[in-house]
Design an enzyme around this catalytic site. Structure first.
Site, PDB file in Angstrom:
ATOM      1  N   ASP A   1      -0.114 -13.998  13.038  1.00 17.66           N
ATOM      2  CA  ASP A   1      -0.928 -13.388  14.097  1.00 17.66           C
ATOM      3  C   ASP A   1      -1.086 -14.362  15.266  1.00 17.66           C
ATOM      4  O   ASP A   1      -1.030 -13.965  16.424  1.00 17.66           O
ATOM      5  CB  ASP A   1      -2.302 -13.000  13.532  1.00 17.66           C
ATOM      6  CG  ASP A   1      -2.170 -12.120  12.298  1.00 17.66           C
ATOM      7  OD1 ASP A   1      -1.518 -11.072  12.399  1.00 17.66           O
ATOM      8  OD2 ASP A   1      -2.681 -12.503  11.227  1.00 17.66           O
TER       9      ASP A   1
ATOM     10  N   ARG B   1       0.857  -1.193   0.000  1.00 15.78           N
ATOM     11  CA  ARG B   1       0.000   0.000   0.000  1.00 15.78           C
ATOM     12  C   ARG B   1       0.887   1.235   0.000  1.00 15.78           C
ATOM     13  O   ARG B   1       1.682   1.443   0.909  1.00 15.78           O
ATOM     14  CB  ARG B   1      -0.912  -0.012   1.231  1.00 15.78           C
ATOM     15  CG  ARG B   1      -1.722   1.253   1.361  1.00 15.78           C
ATOM     16  CD  ARG B   1      -3.141   1.027   1.828  1.00 15.78           C
ATOM     17  NE  ARG B   1      -3.295   0.841   3.239  1.00 15.78           N
ATOM     18  CZ  ARG B   1      -4.468   0.961   3.879  1.00 15.78           C
ATOM     19  NH1 ARG B   1      -5.566   1.268   3.206  1.00 15.78           N
ATOM     20  NH2 ARG B   1      -4.549   0.760   5.156  1.00 15.78           N
TER      21      ARG B   1
ATOM     22  N   HIS C   1      -7.131 -10.792   8.337  1.00  9.85           N
ATOM     23  CA  HIS C   1      -5.747 -10.402   8.651  1.00  9.85           C
ATOM     24  C   HIS C   1      -5.654  -8.874   8.496  1.00  9.85           C
ATOM     25  O   HIS C   1      -5.112  -8.337   7.546  1.00  9.85           O
ATOM     26  CB  HIS C   1      -4.779 -11.102   7.702  1.00  9.85           C
ATOM     27  CG  HIS C   1      -3.349 -10.683   7.885  1.00  9.85           C
ATOM     28  ND1 HIS C   1      -2.624 -10.986   9.007  1.00  9.85           N
ATOM     29  CD2 HIS C   1      -2.521  -9.976   7.084  1.00  9.85           C
ATOM     30  CE1 HIS C   1      -1.413 -10.483   8.898  1.00  9.85           C
ATOM     31  NE2 HIS C   1      -1.320  -9.863   7.736  1.00  9.85           N
TER      32      HIS C   1
ATOM     33  N   ASN D   1      -1.102  -9.286   0.793  1.00  8.62           N
ATOM     34  CA  ASN D   1      -2.257  -8.611   1.390  1.00  8.62           C
ATOM     35  C   ASN D   1      -3.105  -7.836   0.387  1.00  8.62           C
ATOM     36  O   ASN D   1      -2.586  -7.407  -0.634  1.00  8.62           O
ATOM     37  CB  ASN D   1      -1.755  -7.660   2.478  1.00  8.62           C
ATOM     38  CG  ASN D   1      -1.529  -8.408   3.777  1.00  8.62           C
ATOM     39  OD1 ASN D   1      -2.340  -9.234   4.165  1.00  8.62           O
ATOM     40  ND2 ASN D   1      -0.414  -8.112   4.434  1.00  8.62           N
TER      41      ASN D   1
HETATM   42  N1  LIG Z   1      -0.386 -12.557   5.782  1.00  8.80           N
HETATM   43  C1  LIG Z   1       0.607 -12.161   6.529  1.00  8.80           C
HETATM   44  O1  LIG Z   1       0.727 -12.536   7.691  1.00  8.80           O
HETATM   45  C2  LIG Z   1       1.653 -11.235   5.986  1.00  8.80           C
HETATM   46  C3  LIG Z   1       2.743 -10.868   6.780  1.00  8.80           C
HETATM   47  C4  LIG Z   1       3.725 -10.026   6.235  1.00  8.80           C
HETATM   48  C5  LIG Z   1       3.580  -9.552   4.938  1.00  8.80           C
HETATM   49  N2  LIG Z   1       2.485  -9.919   4.203  1.00  8.80           N
HETATM   50  C6  LIG Z   1       2.316  -9.464   2.826  1.00  8.80           C
HETATM   51  O2  LIG Z   1       3.159 -10.236   2.000  1.00  8.80           O
HETATM   52  C7  LIG Z   1       3.429  -9.501   0.804  1.00  8.80           C
HETATM   53  C8  LIG Z   1       4.895  -9.589   0.440  1.00  8.80           C
HETATM   54  O3  LIG Z   1       5.673  -9.043   1.468  1.00  8.80           O
HETATM   55  P1  LIG Z   1       7.265  -8.832   1.263  1.00  8.80           P
HETATM   56  O4  LIG Z   1       7.743  -8.206   2.520  1.00  8.80           O
HETATM   57  O5  LIG Z   1       7.895 -10.070   0.784  1.00  8.80           O
HETATM   58  O6  LIG Z   1       7.220  -7.742   0.130  1.00  8.80           O
HETATM   59  P2  LIG Z   1       8.367  -7.349  -0.931  1.00  8.80           P
HETATM   60  O7  LIG Z   1       7.930  -6.042  -1.501  1.00  8.80           O
HETATM   61  O8  LIG Z   1       9.730  -7.478  -0.349  1.00  8.80           O
HETATM   62  O9  LIG Z   1       8.225  -8.479  -2.045  1.00  8.80           O
HETATM   63  C9  LIG Z   1       7.129  -8.585  -2.876  1.00  8.80           C
HETATM   64  C10 LIG Z   1       7.633  -9.127  -4.182  1.00  8.80           C
HETATM   65  O10 LIG Z   1       6.496  -9.459  -4.968  1.00  8.80           O
HETATM   66  C11 LIG Z   1       6.797  -9.096  -6.316  1.00  8.80           C
HETATM   67  N3  LIG Z   1       5.527  -8.983  -7.042  1.00  8.80           N
HETATM   68  C12 LIG Z   1       4.713  -7.919  -7.155  1.00  8.80           C
HETATM   69  N4  LIG Z   1       3.675  -8.223  -7.961  1.00  8.80           N
HETATM   70  C13 LIG Z   1       3.867  -9.507  -8.355  1.00  8.80           C
HETATM   71  C14 LIG Z   1       3.144 -10.378  -9.198  1.00  8.80           C
HETATM   72  N5  LIG Z   1       2.040  -9.977  -9.821  1.00  8.80           N
HETATM   73  N6  LIG Z   1       3.608 -11.619  -9.377  1.00  8.80           N
HETATM   74  C15 LIG Z   1       4.741 -12.036  -8.786  1.00  8.80           C
HETATM   75  N7  LIG Z   1       5.483 -11.245  -7.980  1.00  8.80           N
HETATM   76  C16 LIG Z   1       5.037  -9.995  -7.768  1.00  8.80           C
HETATM   77  C17 LIG Z   1       7.552  -7.794  -6.174  1.00  8.80           C
HETATM   78  O11 LIG Z   1       8.315  -7.525  -7.335  1.00  8.80           O
HETATM   79  C18 LIG Z   1       8.463  -8.108  -4.977  1.00  8.80           C
HETATM   80  O12 LIG Z   1       9.669  -8.722  -5.381  1.00  8.80           O
HETATM   81  C19 LIG Z   1       2.888  -8.091   1.058  1.00  8.80           C
HETATM   82  O13 LIG Z   1       1.611  -7.989   0.449  1.00  8.80           O
HETATM   83  C20 LIG Z   1       2.742  -8.042   2.561  1.00  8.80           C
HETATM   84  O14 LIG Z   1       1.749  -7.118   2.970  1.00  8.80           O
HETATM   85  C21 LIG Z   1       1.540 -10.749   4.697  1.00  8.80           C
END
Ligand SMILES: NC(=O)c1ccc[n+]([C@@H]2O[C@H](COP(=O)([O-])OP(=O)(O)OC[C@H]3O[C@@H](n4cnc5c(N)ncnc54)[C@H](O)[C@@H]3O)[C@@H](O)[C@H]2O)c1
Length: 438
Positions: A250, A183, A278, A222
Site C-alpha cells: 500500500d 475470500r 490493510h 489476509n
Molecule cells: N498484505 C498484502 O499486502 C497482500 C497483498 C496481496 C495478497 N495478500 C494475501 O496473501 C495471501 C496469499 O496470496 P497468493 O496470491 O499467494 O495466494 P495463492 O492462493 O496463490 O496462494 C496461497 C497458498 O497458500 C496455501 N495455503 C492455504 N492454507 C494454508 C495453510 N494453512 N498453510 C500453508 N499454506 C496454506 C494454498 O494452498 C496456496 O498454495 C492471500 O491471503 C492474499 O489475500 C496480501
C-alpha cells in the site's frame, strides 16, 4: 557465482559430519531419504561450500505421501556442504532459516527466488528455506522445490518442505506467513476472519513452540492485521514487537500515485505512511508525506484530488489490477515483502520512515492499544524498529484513522475465540474489502 567457484573457497569437506540421517548406515544408499528427519540444529551450517560430494548419490525426491506431518529436506538440498565451525570464512555469514507459508502460491513464486538469489538478505548471506504448504498444495510445493533446485543458487544451502508448521518452523529466524484461504463468492469478511484466523492461531502456536525465540514474523495472508494479532497472541514467548502485518505494498502504491500526480519519478517521494488496516479503510497519509523533501500539499496544489481521488486510488488499486489482469497482484506484493524485510535489516535513511502493521501498545499517537495497526517506523537495521514521533495530524487524517481503528477493534472482537479472550462476537462496522477485492 558458480558452485565450482564456491567450493574452491572451502578448505576441506567433512564427510564425518554428514549426520543428516538418523540411520547412518543408509546415509549414502539410494533410499536414504526415507529415514530423513527435520534438519537437525546441530548441523552447524555456518560455512558454505559446494553441495556436491563424490560419495553422494542422487536423492529420491520427496513424494507427496511422505510429507504428512513431516518437514523434509528436498532433493539436492539433502546433500551436505558443511564444514567445521572453526573453518568459517570471513566472507560468508552464518546461515539463516527462513520459513515461508503458502510457499506454493503466487506471491511465493516470486518471493522465494528473490530470497534465494541474495537480493533480500545480501550477497554474502546463505539461506535455508523452510517451505510450508497446505495439504492440497503438496505436489505444487514439490514443483517449487524442483525449480529452486534447477536455479543453482549458490546462497541457497537448504530447502525443506512440509505441511506441519511445528516441523517447518523449527529454528526459523524469519517467518513470512503468506498462506491463507481467499475470500470465496458470498463469503462475509467475518467468515474470512474466522477461517484464516484459525490458520494463524495454529501457526502462532507452532512458532511459539519451534521457531527461534526472536523470530521476525511478517504476516501477508489476509486479513493480515488481525491475522498478525491472532498469531502474536498465540505465541507469548515471542516479543509482540516482532510481528508485522504487510502494508508495504500500500505504501509503494501510494508513493507511485503521488509521483504520477506530481510528475516526478517515485524515488522523490518519501515519508509515506499507511495508517491502519490493510483494507479499504486504510489511510494513505499525504499530510506527512514529502515530495523532493517538501510537504506533498506544497507540491500538489489540487487538494481535492488528494482528499478524494488519491486515497481511493490507493485503497482500490489491487481491485483494479485484478479486473485488468484476472488475478491478484503477486509480483509487486513479493517486491513489497522484500522491501519490508530490507527496511528492518538496513538502517532507515536519515529523516525518512516506512510503514508496517505493528502492535499498538505504547504507541505515541493515541491509537487504541492491543491491535495491529499500520504506523510509521524507523529501523537501525538490526531487525527491530521504533515508531516515528515527529508526525502531525489534522482533522481529516484523524477522522480517517479513527474509522480504520474502529474496524480493527471490531475485527478483534470477532476473533476473541482465537486470541484467548472469550467468545468471538462480530459487529463489523461494514463489510469492507481487502485492497485486492472490488
Ligand atoms: N498484505 C498484502 O499486502 C497482500 C497483498 C496481496 C495478497 N495478500 C494475501 O496473501 C495471501 C496469499 O496470496 P497468493 O496470491 O499467494 O495466494 P495463492 O492462493 O496463490 O496462494 C496461497 C497458498 O497458500 C496455501 N495455503 C492455504 N492454507 C494454508 C495453510 N494453512 N498453510 C500453508 N499454506 C496454506 C494454498 O494452498 C496456496 O498454495 C492471500 O491471503 C492474499 O489475500 C496480501
Amino acid at each position: 557465482m558458480a558452485v565450482a567457484e564456491l567450493s574452491t573457497s572451502c578448505t576441506k569437506t567433512h564427510s564425518s559430519q554428514l549426520s543428516l540421517s538418523s540411520s547412518s548406515s543408509s546415509r549414502f544408499s539410494h533410499h536414504f531419504r526415507r529415514s530423513f528427519r527435520p534438519l537437525p540444529t546441530t548441523r552447524n551450517p555456518t560455512i558454505s561450500c559446494s553441495v556436491a560430494s563424490d560419495q553422494v548419490q542422487t536423492p529420491i525426491p520427496v513424494q507427496a505421501q511422505d510429507l504428512k506431518g513431516k518437514s523434509e529436506c528436498y532433493g539436492v538440498f539433502c546433500l551436505t556442504y558443511d564444514l567445521q565451525a572453526e573453518e568459517e570464512t570471513k566472507s560468508w555469514k552464518k546461515l539463516i532459516n527462513i520459513a515461508v507459508s503458502g510457499a506454493a502460491g503466487m506471491i511465493s513464486n516470486h518471493l522465494l527466488f528473490k530470497i534465494a538469489s541474495g537480493e533480500v538478505f545480501g550477497p554474502n548471506q546463505p539461506v535455508a528455506l523452510k517451505l510450508l504448504g497446505s495439504e492440497r498444495s503438496i505436489q505444487a510445493l514439490e514443483g517449487v522445490a524442483m525449480e529452486l533446485e534447477d536455479s543453482l543458487f549458490p546462497l541457497l544451502r537448504e530447502v525443506s518442505i512440509g505441511i506441519n508448521p511445528y516441523e517447518v518452523f523449527q529454528d526459523a529466524e524469519w517467518a513470512l506467513l503468506i498462506g491463507a484461504k481467499p475470500r470465496g463468492p458470498g463469503m462475509e469478511r467475518a467468515d474470512l476472519l474466522d477461517i484464516n484466523g484459525q490458520i494463524f492461531a495454529e501457526q502462532g502456536k507452532a512458532l511459539n513452540a519451534s521457531a527461534s525465540p526472536n523470530v521476525k514474523v511478517i504476516v501477508v495472508g489476509n486479513p493480515c492485521n488481525t491475522n498478525a494479532l491472532i498469531c502474536m497472541k498465540n505465541a507469548p514467548k515471542i516479543p509482540a514487537k516482532n510481528f508485522h502485518a504487510l502494508t508495504r505494498l500500500d505504501e509503494n502504491r501510494a508513493k507511485c500515485q503521488l509521483a504520477l500526480k506530481a510528475g516526478v519519478f517515485y524515488d522523490q517521494v518519501s515519508n509515506m505512511t499507511i495508517w491502519g488496516n490493510h483494507s479499504t479503510t486504510q489511510v494513505p497519509d499525504f499530510l506527512n508525506a514529502r515530495i523532493k523533501g517538501l510537504p506533498v500539499k506544497e507540491v500538489i496544489k489540487d487538494h481535492k484530488w488528494l482528499e478524494e481521488e488519491f486515497t481511493e486510488k490507493v485503497q482500490k488499486r489491487g481491485g483494479v489490477l485484478i479486473k485488468k489482469w484476472g488475478r491478484s497482484s503477486a509480483a509487486s506484493t513479493a517486491v513489497s515483502i522484500v522491501d519490508a524485510i530490507r527496511s528492518l535489516i538496513t538502517p532507515t535513511p536519515e529523516g525518512d520512515w516506512f510503514s508496517s502493521g505493528v502492535y499498538t501498545n505504547g504507541n505515541p499517537y493515541g491509537i487504541a492499544e492491543d491491535i495491529v495497526f499500520s504506523m510509521p517506523c524507523r529501523s537501525k537495521g538490526d531487525g527491530d524498529y521504533e515508531l516515528v514521533k515527529d508526525v502531525i495530524f489534522d482533522d481529516y487524517l484523524l477522522k480517517r484513522i479513527k474509522k480504520s481503528e474502529a474496524e480493527l477493534l471490531a475485527e478483534k472482537r470477532c476473533v476473541a475465540h482465537l486470541t484467548g479472550e472469550g467468545i468471538g462476537f462480530c459487529d463489523l462496522p461494514e463489510d469492507t474489502m481487502l485492497p485486492g477485492e472490488m
